[in-house]
Motif scaffolding. Sequence first.
Motif, short mmCIF file in Angstrom:
data_model
loop_
_atom_site.label_atom_id
_atom_site.label_comp_id
_atom_site.label_asym_id
_atom_site.label_seq_id
_atom_site.Cartn_x
_atom_site.Cartn_y
_atom_site.Cartn_z
N UNK A 120 0.81 -1.23 0.00
CA UNK A 120 0.00 0.00 0.00
C UNK A 120 0.83 1.27 0.00
N UNK A 121 2.11 1.17 0.31
CA UNK A 121 2.97 2.36 0.32
C UNK A 121 2.68 3.30 1.47
N UNK A 122 2.22 2.75 2.60
CA UNK A 122 1.93 3.60 3.76
C UNK A 122 3.22 4.02 4.45
N UNK A 123 3.12 5.07 5.26
CA UNK A 123 4.26 5.57 6.01
C UNK A 123 4.17 5.26 7.50
N UNK A 124 2.95 5.07 8.01
CA UNK A 124 2.77 4.87 9.45
C UNK A 124 1.66 3.84 9.69
N UNK A 125 1.93 2.93 10.62
CA UNK A 125 0.92 1.98 11.08
C UNK A 125 0.76 2.17 12.58
N UNK A 126 -0.46 2.03 13.04
CA UNK A 126 -0.76 2.27 14.46
C UNK A 126 -1.66 1.17 14.99
N UNK A 127 -1.49 0.87 16.25
CA UNK A 127 -2.29 -0.13 16.93
C UNK A 127 -2.67 0.43 18.29
N UNK A 128 -3.91 0.22 18.69
CA UNK A 128 -4.36 0.60 20.02
C UNK A 128 -4.86 -0.67 20.71
N UNK A 129 -4.51 -0.81 21.99
CA UNK A 129 -4.99 -1.95 22.76
C UNK A 129 -5.15 -1.53 24.21
N UNK A 130 -5.94 -2.28 24.95
CA UNK A 130 -6.07 -1.97 26.38
C UNK A 130 -4.71 -2.17 27.05
N UNK A 131 -4.40 -1.30 27.99
CA UNK A 131 -3.09 -1.32 28.65
C UNK A 131 -2.82 -2.64 29.36
N UNK A 132 -3.87 -3.31 29.82
CA UNK A 132 -3.66 -4.57 30.54
C UNK A 132 -3.63 -5.79 29.60
N UNK A 133 -3.65 -5.55 28.28
CA UNK A 133 -3.56 -6.64 27.31
C UNK A 133 -2.09 -6.95 27.05
N UNK A 134 -1.45 -7.51 28.07
CA UNK A 134 -0.01 -7.77 28.02
C UNK A 134 0.41 -8.63 26.83
N UNK A 135 -0.34 -9.68 26.44
CA UNK A 135 0.09 -10.47 25.28
C UNK A 135 0.14 -9.63 23.99
N UNK A 136 -0.82 -8.74 23.78
CA UNK A 136 -0.82 -7.92 22.57
C UNK A 136 0.30 -6.90 22.60
N UNK A 137 0.53 -6.28 23.75
CA UNK A 137 1.62 -5.31 23.87
C UNK A 137 2.96 -6.00 23.61
N UNK A 138 3.15 -7.21 24.17
CA UNK A 138 4.38 -7.97 23.94
C UNK A 138 4.56 -8.31 22.47
N UNK A 139 3.50 -8.80 21.84
CA UNK A 139 3.58 -9.17 20.42
C UNK A 139 3.89 -7.95 19.56
N UNK A 140 3.24 -6.83 19.86
CA UNK A 140 3.44 -5.61 19.07
C UNK A 140 4.87 -5.09 19.21
N UNK A 141 5.39 -5.06 20.42
CA UNK A 141 6.75 -4.56 20.61
C UNK A 141 7.77 -5.54 20.01
N UNK A 142 7.50 -6.84 20.11
CA UNK A 142 8.39 -7.83 19.50
C UNK A 142 8.41 -7.69 17.98
#
Length: 176
Positions: A120-142
């Motif tokens: 798609x040629x995008x420049x920025x991707x963003x994700x929002x998740x609940x702060x206590x969703x530790x598995x998603x935060x871990x996966x996203x940072x990894x």
Amino acid sequence: MLQGAHITLRARHETDVPVLQAELYDDVATRSRADSRPWRPIPPGSAQSPYVVAGVSDEAACFSVVETASGELAGEALLWGIDPHNRTAHLGIALRPGHRGRGFATDVLRVLFHYGFTVLGLNRLQLETLADNAPMVRAATAAGFTTEGTLRRSAWACGEFADQVVLGLLAEEWRG
């Protein structure tokens, strides 16, 4: 189809919809934490299911996640809020309970990065998740996301306000 190390992203099939509806949407507590819209009962087979893809859209790209080795439906993934002018989009993923905790989320995100940045040629991707969703935060940072901030008490989830974490990734930071 888009290939990751352990998953394949493909177009949604009609046969995927009842499985995703039953295992992701009808789990009220989990769905209420994953979507900013209030949960409402939707009968099986309804065209109102959030998993029904009506057609091609410039604002969203919806995929089914398939475990490559078994060919089994593992969940859904999407880019939404695609903004071609600002070249941005949001990412979302939901895995079926039996496919969580197996490293698929990080693989799905990396494939979505390739799609968003390369196709798609995008420049920025963003994700929002609940702060206590530790598995998603871990996966996203990894996968390469950077935590950009916390939106305090910005989400109504299961009867209470919760913080949301905003994570972002720029094309120049991506290691494609």
